[in-house]
Design a protein around this motif. Structure first.
Motif, PDB file in Angstrom:
ATOM      1  N   ASN A  65      -2.884   9.611  38.635  1.00  0.00           N
ATOM      2  CA  ASN A  65      -4.094  10.334  38.456  1.00  0.00           C
ATOM      3  C   ASN A  65      -4.866  12.101  38.822  1.00  0.00           C
ATOM      4  OD1 ASN A  65      -5.063   7.970  38.307  1.00  0.00           O
ATOM      5  ND2 ASN A  65      -5.598   7.507  40.780  1.00  0.00           N
ATOM      6  N   SER A  66      -4.024  13.114  39.801  1.00  0.00           N
ATOM      7  CA  SER A  66      -3.644  13.703  40.006  1.00  0.00           C
ATOM      8  C   SER A  66      -3.658  14.714  38.378  1.00  0.00           C
ATOM      9  CB  SER A  66      -3.047  14.184  41.613  1.00  0.00           C
ATOM     10  OG  SER A  66      -3.150  15.869  41.819  1.00  0.00           O
ATOM     11  N   ILE A  68      -2.495  13.527  35.818  1.00  0.00           N
ATOM     12  CA  ILE A  68      -3.752  13.014  34.958  1.00  0.00           C
ATOM     13  C   ILE A  68      -4.500  14.453  34.151  1.00  0.00           C
ATOM     14  CG2 ILE A  68      -4.649  11.443  33.124  1.00  0.00           C
ATOM     15  CD1 ILE A  68      -3.599   9.426  34.715  1.00  0.00           C
ATOM     16  N   LEU A  69      -5.524  14.272  35.236  1.00  0.00           N
ATOM     17  CA  LEU A  69      -6.292  15.677  35.476  1.00  0.00           C
ATOM     18  C   LEU A  69      -5.832  16.975  35.322  1.00  0.00           C
ATOM     19  CD1 LEU A  69      -8.846  13.736  38.570  1.00  0.00           C
ATOM     20  CD2 LEU A  69      -9.251  14.161  35.856  1.00  0.00           C
ATOM     21  N   LEU A  70      -4.562  16.878  35.682  1.00  0.00           N
ATOM     22  CA  LEU A  70      -4.546  18.209  35.681  1.00  0.00           C
ATOM     23  C   LEU A  70      -3.529  18.691  33.745  1.00  0.00           C
ATOM     24  CD1 LEU A  70      -1.817  18.772  38.569  1.00  0.00           C
ATOM     25  CD2 LEU A  70      -3.694  20.428  38.224  1.00  0.00           C
ATOM     26  N   ALA A  71      -3.633  17.549  33.390  1.00  0.00           N
ATOM     27  CA  ALA A  71      -3.294  17.195  31.805  1.00  0.00           C
ATOM     28  C   ALA A  71      -4.485  17.925  30.776  1.00  0.00           C
ATOM     29  CB  ALA A  71      -2.235  16.320  31.372  1.00  0.00           C
ATOM     30  N   GLU A 130     -11.254  14.919  42.908  1.00  0.00           N
ATOM     31  CA  GLU A 130     -10.004  14.192  43.159  1.00  0.00           C
ATOM     32  C   GLU A 130      -8.814  13.325  44.352  1.00  0.00           C
ATOM     33  OE1 GLU A 130      -5.662  11.952  42.535  1.00  0.00           O
ATOM     34  OE2 GLU A 130      -6.649  14.287  42.735  1.00  0.00           O
ATOM     35  N   ARG A 131      -8.426  15.155  44.337  1.00  0.00           N
ATOM     36  CA  ARG A 131      -7.773  15.835  45.683  1.00  0.00           C
ATOM     37  C   ARG A 131      -8.589  15.020  47.104  1.00  0.00           C
ATOM     38  NH1 ARG A 131      -3.287  13.860  46.537  1.00  0.00           N
ATOM     39  NH2 ARG A 131      -4.311  12.700  44.875  1.00  0.00           N
ATOM     40  N   LEU A 229      -2.289  18.146  46.391  1.00  0.00           N
ATOM     41  CA  LEU A 229      -3.736  19.046  46.602  1.00  0.00           C
ATOM     42  C   LEU A 229      -3.034  20.510  47.071  1.00  0.00           C
ATOM     43  CD1 LEU A 229      -6.082  19.950  48.548  1.00  0.00           C
ATOM     44  CD2 LEU A 229      -5.138  18.998  51.074  1.00  0.00           C
ATOM     45  N   LYS A 230      -1.557  20.696  47.385  1.00  0.00           N
ATOM     46  CA  LYS A 230      -1.281  21.558  47.331  1.00  0.00           C
ATOM     47  C   LYS A 230      -1.383  22.477  45.974  1.00  0.00           C
ATOM     48  CE  LYS A 230       1.528  21.678  51.976  1.00  0.00           C
ATOM     49  NZ  LYS A 230       2.577  21.792  52.308  1.00  0.00           N
ATOM     50  N   THR A 231      -0.773  22.160  45.155  1.00  0.00           N
ATOM     51  CA  THR A 231      -0.857  22.149  43.752  1.00  0.00           C
ATOM     52  C   THR A 231      -1.966  22.484  43.278  1.00  0.00           C
ATOM     53  OG1 THR A 231       1.469  20.331  43.663  1.00  0.00           O
ATOM     54  CG2 THR A 231       0.148  22.165  41.444  1.00  0.00           C
ATOM     55  N   THR A 232      -3.603  21.877  44.025  1.00  0.00           N
ATOM     56  CA  THR A 232      -4.620  22.009  43.387  1.00  0.00           C
ATOM     57  C   THR A 232      -4.568  23.490  43.922  1.00  0.00           C
ATOM     58  OG1 THR A 232      -5.469  20.863  44.711  1.00  0.00           O
ATOM     59  CG2 THR A 232      -5.432  19.898  43.096  1.00  0.00           C
TER      60      THR A 232
END
Length: 307
Positions: A65-66, A68-71, A130-131, A229-232
């Motif tokens: 899901n994370s 997909i939202l980044l996409a 989402e996170r 989370l760290k990616t976001t």
């Protein structure tokens, strides 16, 4: 933000046209540098973001899901490279040569920017939401975040973005300005609140892991969610850094340093648009699997081009 930028560009255009052959050399040099930077980076912005979208779509392990939202955020970034930067370059070329149609091109550019920026802000909030649910409400997460709900949320985001763009096309500047300010403040406050809550929750979970109060399955889930989370966090941090020059321009505008603001505003907007190039680099840096898939896709594209 769009209205402020439009005003500055109009001032710059008027200054250029009035000066004629005596155009300030540093201004011309600045225009040329900006044109070169955006011309070079926009193809890479489009390519890298399209590779991210393709990698997530074609690889089951990456379809979280994370991601997909980044996409979805990568879609707005690719539009920046496909439409935003080329229109910006075209605007500067028209202004540089004093062409009569520069106003029309400039309006197209700022309308495009309004739509893309609105969509980007909303997507940042969706990624963070989402996170937040994944970290704070781990057990309820499967019920809160579903494919259908994400599709609806993304659809609403683009509807709101195009509505805001329509307001600008209709020259309802006050509505656009109000909506932009409201959206910006809402985004800042929401991100600050969300990351504060997630920071506290992360610290609490880490303490439980140290005291062995969490089962092994819970530890693995927390590690996985914390990595995403760290990616976001890096993505949001990159957005803030790239927008700092634009914020500095706004401060100069408020403090009546309009001349300095007009000079550095194009560079500040360029820096803001370069964020769309930085984001896919962050995804690749943070996710080894995505990096491998993108490298494989890039190799296939190059091989196809050679043949």
């Amino acid at each position: 933000m769009a209205t402020f930028s439009s005003a500055n560009s109009t001032n710059a255009t008027n200054t250029t046209s009035k000066e004629g052959d005596t155009t300030d050399v540093p201004s011309v040099a600045g225009f040329i540098i900006i044109i070169i930077i955006n011309t070079i980076t926009c193809p890479f912005t489009v390519l890298l973001n399209l590779l991210v979208i393709k990698a997530i779509k074609s690889t089951p392990r990456l379809r979280t899901n994370s991601n997909i939202l980044l996409a979805c955020l990568a879609v707005t970034d690719s539009l920046t490279g496909l439409l935003g930067q080329p229109l910006f370059v075209l605007t500067k070329i028209f202004q540089l040569f004093g062409l009569s149609d520069s106003g029309t091109v400039e309006n197209c550019y700022f309308t495009t920017v309004v739509v893309i920026v609105t969509a980007s802000y909303f997507h940042l909030m969706l990624v963070t939401l989402e996170r937040l649910i994944a970290i704070k409400f781990t057990m309820q997460y499967p019920n809160f975040i579903t494919d259908e709900k994400m599709k609806r949320a993304v659809l609403v985001v683009w509807i709101l973005a195009f509505i805001n763009g329509t307001f600008r096309v209709l020259k309802m500047s006050l509505v656009v300005r109000f909506f932009s300010v409201l959206l910006t403040l809402s985004c800042i406050l929401f991100l600050a609140f969300a990351y504060f809550v997630m920071y506290r929750e992360t610290r609490l979970q880490q303490e439980k892991i140290k005291t062995q109060q969490l089962p092994q399955q819970g530890v693995e889930r927390f590690t996985r969610e914390n990595r995403a989370l760290k990616t976001t966090v890096f993505v949001v941090g990159a957005v803030i850094i790239c927008l700092l020059p634009l914020c500095f321009c706004l401060i100069l505008l408020v403090t009546c340093f309009c001349d300095i603001c007009t000079t550095i505003a194009p560079l500040a907007r360029t820096c803001a648009m370069l964020n769309s190039l930085v984001n896919p680099l962050i995804y690749c840096w943070r996710q080894k699997e995505m990096r491998k898939v993108i490298f494989r896709l890039r190799t296939q594209v190059v091989d196809a081009g050679i043949r």
